[in-house]
Every structure is written in structure tokens, then in C-alpha cells.
Write an enzyme that holds these catalytic residues in place. Structure first.
Site, PDB file in Angstrom:
ATOM      1  N   LYS A   1       0.845  -1.194   0.000  1.00 55.21           N
ATOM      2  CA  LYS A   1       0.000   0.000   0.000  1.00 55.21           C
ATOM      3  C   LYS A   1       0.884   1.250   0.000  1.00 55.21           C
ATOM      4  O   LYS A   1       1.921   1.295   0.665  1.00 55.21           O
ATOM      5  CB  LYS A   1      -0.925  -0.024   1.228  1.00 55.21           C
ATOM      6  CG  LYS A   1      -1.979   1.090   1.247  1.00 55.21           C
ATOM      7  CD  LYS A   1      -2.898   0.934   2.445  1.00 55.21           C
ATOM      8  CE  LYS A   1      -3.927   2.057   2.506  1.00 55.21           C
ATOM      9  NZ  LYS A   1      -4.831   1.906   3.663  1.00 55.21           N
TER      10      LYS A   1
ATOM     11  N   SER B   1      -9.639   1.840   2.914  1.00 56.67           N
ATOM     12  CA  SER B   1      -8.798   2.595   2.004  1.00 56.67           C
ATOM     13  C   SER B   1      -7.745   1.749   1.275  1.00 56.67           C
ATOM     14  O   SER B   1      -7.095   2.231   0.335  1.00 56.67           O
ATOM     15  CB  SER B   1      -8.064   3.709   2.778  1.00 56.67           C
ATOM     16  OG  SER B   1      -7.210   3.167   3.784  1.00 56.67           O
TER      17      SER B   1
ATOM     18  N   SER C   1      -9.987  -0.525   7.115  1.00 58.52           N
ATOM     19  CA  SER C   1      -9.421  -0.372   5.774  1.00 58.52           C
ATOM     20  C   SER C   1      -8.648  -1.570   5.244  1.00 58.52           C
ATOM     21  O   SER C   1      -8.271  -1.580   4.073  1.00 58.52           O
ATOM     22  CB  SER C   1      -8.515   0.868   5.722  1.00 58.52           C
ATOM     23  OG  SER C   1      -9.287   2.035   5.790  1.00 58.52           O
TER      24      SER C   1
END
Length: 460
Positions: A80, A155, A179
């Protein structure tokens, strides 16, 4: 060779160790596949082919020379984009940080690098990890591989989509209100949020430091346990032990009024069906209550908004229009007061103490991960139980409980609704990831999903 893409890390690691699969060939296969599908999925902001191929060559030489670092040695994984890799751009999904190059690795990257993992690139995310759609205004929306018109959750949406579309064998995500687990559920993969403090956040750009967690996003429960074995600060190397799926005597707690309130009927039925199966396998079912649970949503919001505002104070004042619209809307709102923030932290403490007492009576809490299937990209309101509600009510309600409390939690695929994956959430006691993982392994053994995402069915 292409079939290797669909295998778990557990399945291919022994072949790498035994020199039957080359890390160089495997990495090229994953990179080619990722580049082929990234126009459709948009899971990656940056694919780092050169660095990945160099790391694969190093891994291959080490293994040929008899140096094998473990199950992630030679395995291509995605990261990420708020988790720092030294000398790689980390945009954090933002315009403001679009050229930011960290001068050090995150602690989890150090550990994975020591374990021989290969980093394929930086994965798309909601700007500054702020929300749950992954409809990024600067790098484009991430598309769910099960239905390209739907969100992947956020996210960590790029992480979820990349693993589901086999554009990486695993990924790292971050979780402040759900997330990791939200995109894991939406994309039909496994997502583990460890206990707060189990995995270091050092070298990860925060959303709200008292709520943030880093964790694995993988194809299988064992792959998640194998990654946790590497990245954990405490208990390192122990999480794959005892993964039997035996749930005899396991005490399952459910809270119908909170964790099953206003849930899509098919999702509710699927999750209750799994619970019934676990009870038939010897688990015990009980209901529970928590006095402070009705204050959770307010306290979580106040803590998150306060800590986010403090972190971005300078840019909020000097560059407000460089944020995406949802963050611009947020920073126009009145901020919580200091009194509100301190009160929210007190509620957090109450909930933590109540959970410590609760988990003396039960072993796990089980609930749906999401109340609805992933909505269409661009939707902000959804229909739920005959009512129109905000997207947040459908996607955040059940996950943020374990961020404000710091409890470990996992999302595991448990079926399909309208052709989209359904996730089941398992929450455990503090530092009892082993119990959470073993319960998830019992669910995984039920083999409740028998198809691939539409993207793969239509293009392979």
C-alpha cells in the site's frame, strides 16, 4: 505456468525452496499479469519492475546457494502506498505527496525484505487513507475484480483488488476503521488487522495514530499467518502453529443489536449459516452486551478527525484545494474540541476495559464484515433494510469496533450475494491472533466460494 498465479503462497513456497519454480520467472509472470490488467483494475499507482526483477535475481541466487529465508522468500507482493519503501515514491494517494521519496524503509518492509519478499510496486489507496471507496481523485478509482463497476472497498482498495486479481500473491494494507477488512470482504480475500501494537507502524504515513494498524491481505488464512510470522514485533514465528480448524469448545459471542443491525438479509443468512456450522463442529454460542458500545461511533469519529486534522494542519491552511473533494469537505467542517477529544479517549478506555472483561467469558465475536455488498463506484447513498443510508453505515459500522478497542480482527470470505463476495468478521481477545486465525481457518475449510472474479473468468 500461468496456473501458478492462482496458487497460494503456502502452495508455491515449497516449490521455490526445492528449486522447482524460479523466483525470476515467477516475478516476471506476476509483473506481466499486473501490467496487463492494471488498466482495468487500477490497483497499482506504481509498478516497480526493475527493482522487483533485481530482487528476484538476488532471491534466486540465494536459494540456489542453499540460503532459504522462509515461506515469503522469492514471493512477489504489493505494498500500500502509505507504507514507505526506501527510495521509492510514496504518494499516499495524494497530490501533495506525489513526489515524496522516503529515505528509509518502514519497519514491516525491513522485516519482509529480510524474509526475502519481492516488492512489485505501490498500491492505490484512498487519499491519505481517509475513506472507504478508493475512488481516488488523483490516481483514479480502483475497480473491484468481481465487478469492475463496483468499489473494492478502502482505504486499502488497491491491495484488495491486486490480490483478488492475482496481480500480487499478497499485499500489505493499513486499517484505521476497517481499511484492511472492508476491501478484503469486498474483494473476496483474507484481511487481518492484528492487535494494536503487534505490528509496528513505524514508516507508515498515519491517518490517526491511536487507531492505525498494518496487516496482511492474502488469498488464504495460512498465507496471512505466514506474513504475520514475519512482520510481528511480538510472537514472531508462532502464528502458523496450531492452525487445525478445530473449534470444539470455542466460545462464540454475538451481539445481534449491534453487529447484525440493518444487514442485507442474504448476507445475514450466510453469516448465521456459518455460525451454525461452527456450532455443529463443537463451538458454543452465547450473546453479550457492552455498556459503552452505543458511544463507539461518536468516539471513533472524534479521535480520527482530531488526529487527522492535527497531522495535516499546515496543508489544511496553505494548500486546501490540493486535497480531494471529500477531504476538502471535511476540513471545512468545525473540528472537535479538545474536550471532545479527551472525552472520546475516555470512552476508548472504557471500551477496552469492557472488552478485557468480555473476553474472559468468550473467545471470539463473529459478525458480517459489511452490511451490504460493495456498491457501484460513485454511489454515496445505499438502500439497506428498506431505508436509504449513507455508504459509511453500510461499510464501516462493524469494523471500527476493533480499531477503537485495538482488538485483533479478520475478514474471511464466506459466500456470495448477487455474485459478489461476502466477508465474515472474527474478532478476538488482545494478542489472541492465533485463535482468530484458527477460527478463520475453520471457515475457510468449508470452501464456500467456488468461482473466480468476473475479470479473470472473462479474460483467461
Amino acid at each position: 505456468m500461468k496456473d501458478v498465479l492462482f496458487k497460494s503462497i503456502e502452495e508455491i513456497a515449497s516449490s521455490i525452496e526445492n528449486k522447482e519454480i524460479s523466483p525470476v520467472e515467477l516475478t516476471k509472470l506476476v509483473l506481466d499479469h499486473a501490467e496487463k490488467f492494471n488498466d482495468k483494475v487500477n490497483a497499482y499507482i506504481t509498478i516497480t519492475r526493475k527493482e522487483a526483477e533485481e530482487a528476484a535475481e538476488k532471491a534466486e541466487q540465494e536459494i540456489l546457494n542453499g540460503v532459504y529465508r522462509g515461506k515469503y522468500h522469492g514471493i512477489p507482493i504489493g505494498i500500500k502506498d502509505n507504507i514507505y519503501i526506501k527510495e521509492n515514491i510514496s504518494t499516499i494517494g495524494s497530490k501533495i505527496h506525489q513526489h515524496f521519496v522516503p529515505d528509509h524503509d518502514a519497519k514491516v518492509i525491513e522485516k519482509l525484505r529480510d524474509g526475502g519478499a519481492i516488492f512489485t510496486g505501490k498500491l492505490n489507496m484512498h487519499e491519505y487513507a481517509w475513506s472507504i471507496t478508493n475512488n481516488n481523485p488523483h490516481y483514479g478509482a480502483v475497480h473491484n475484480p468481481w465487478d469492475l463497476g463496483r468499489i473494492p472497498g478502502g482505504s486499502s482498495g488497491g491491495s484488495g483488488a491486486a490480490v483478488a486479481a492475482h496481480m500480487a500473491f499478497a499485499a500489505l494494507g493499513t486499517d484505521t476503521g476497517g481499511s484492511i477488512r472492508i476491501p478484503a470482504s469486498a474483494c473476496g480475500i483474507v484481511g487481518l488487522k492484528p492487535t494494536y501494537g503487534r505490528v509496528s507502524n513505524a514508516g507508515s504515513f498515519p491517518l490517526a495514530s491511536t487507531l492505525d494498524h498494518i496487516g496482511p491481505m492474502t488469498k488464504t488464512v495460512k498465507d496471512a499467518a505466514l506474513m504475520l510470522d514475519i512482520i510481528a514485533e511480538t510472537g514472531q514465528g508462532t502464528f502458523t502453529q496450531g492452525l487445525s480448524g478445530d473449534v470444539k469448545g470455542l466460545k462464540i459471542g454475538i451481539h445481534e443489536d449491534f453487529f447484525f443491525d440493518q444487514v442485507n438479509p442474504e448476507i445475514e443468512s450466510i453469516v448465521h449459516g456459518v455460525i451454525e456450522h461452527l456450532v455443529k463442529e463443537g463451538a458454543e454460542l452465547t450473546t453479550f452486551d457492552l455498556p459503552s458500545i452505543d458511544k463507539l461511533k461518536w468516539a471513533q469519529s472524534v479521535i480520527l478527525r482530531s488526529e487527522f486534522a492535527g497531522l495535516h494542519q499546515e496543508n489544511r491552511m496553505q494548500r486546501p484545494t490540493d486535497f480531494g473533494k471529500d477531504i476538502q469537505d471535511e476540513i471545512k467542517e468545525d473540528l472537535p474540541t479538545v474536550v471532545d477529544y479527551l472525552h472520546a479517549l475516555e470512552i476508548k478506555k472504557y471500551l477496552e476495559e469492557e472488552c478485557k472483561a468480555l473476553f474472559k467469558e468468550i473467545d471470539v465475536i463473529i459478525s458480517p464484515t459489511l452490511a451490504v455488498i460493495p456498491p457501484v463506484i460513485g454511489e454515496s447513498r445505499i438502500q439497506l433494510a428498506g431505508k436509504e443510508v449513507s455508504l459509511f453505515d453500510g461499510l464501516l459500522r462493524f469494523t471500527n469496533f476493533s480499531n477503537i478497542t485495538g482488538l485483533p480482527a479478520i475478514s474471511i470470505p464466506c459466500g456470495l450475494s448477487e455474485g459478489m463476495p461476502v466477508g465474515l468478521q472474527i474478532i478476538g481477545a488482545y494478542f489472541e491472533e492465533a485463535t482468530v486465525l484458527n477460527t478463520a481457518y475453520a471457515v475457510e475449510k468449508m470452501n464456500l466460494i467456488h468461482q473466480r472474479p468476473k475479470l479473470l473468468e472473462e479474460n483467461l
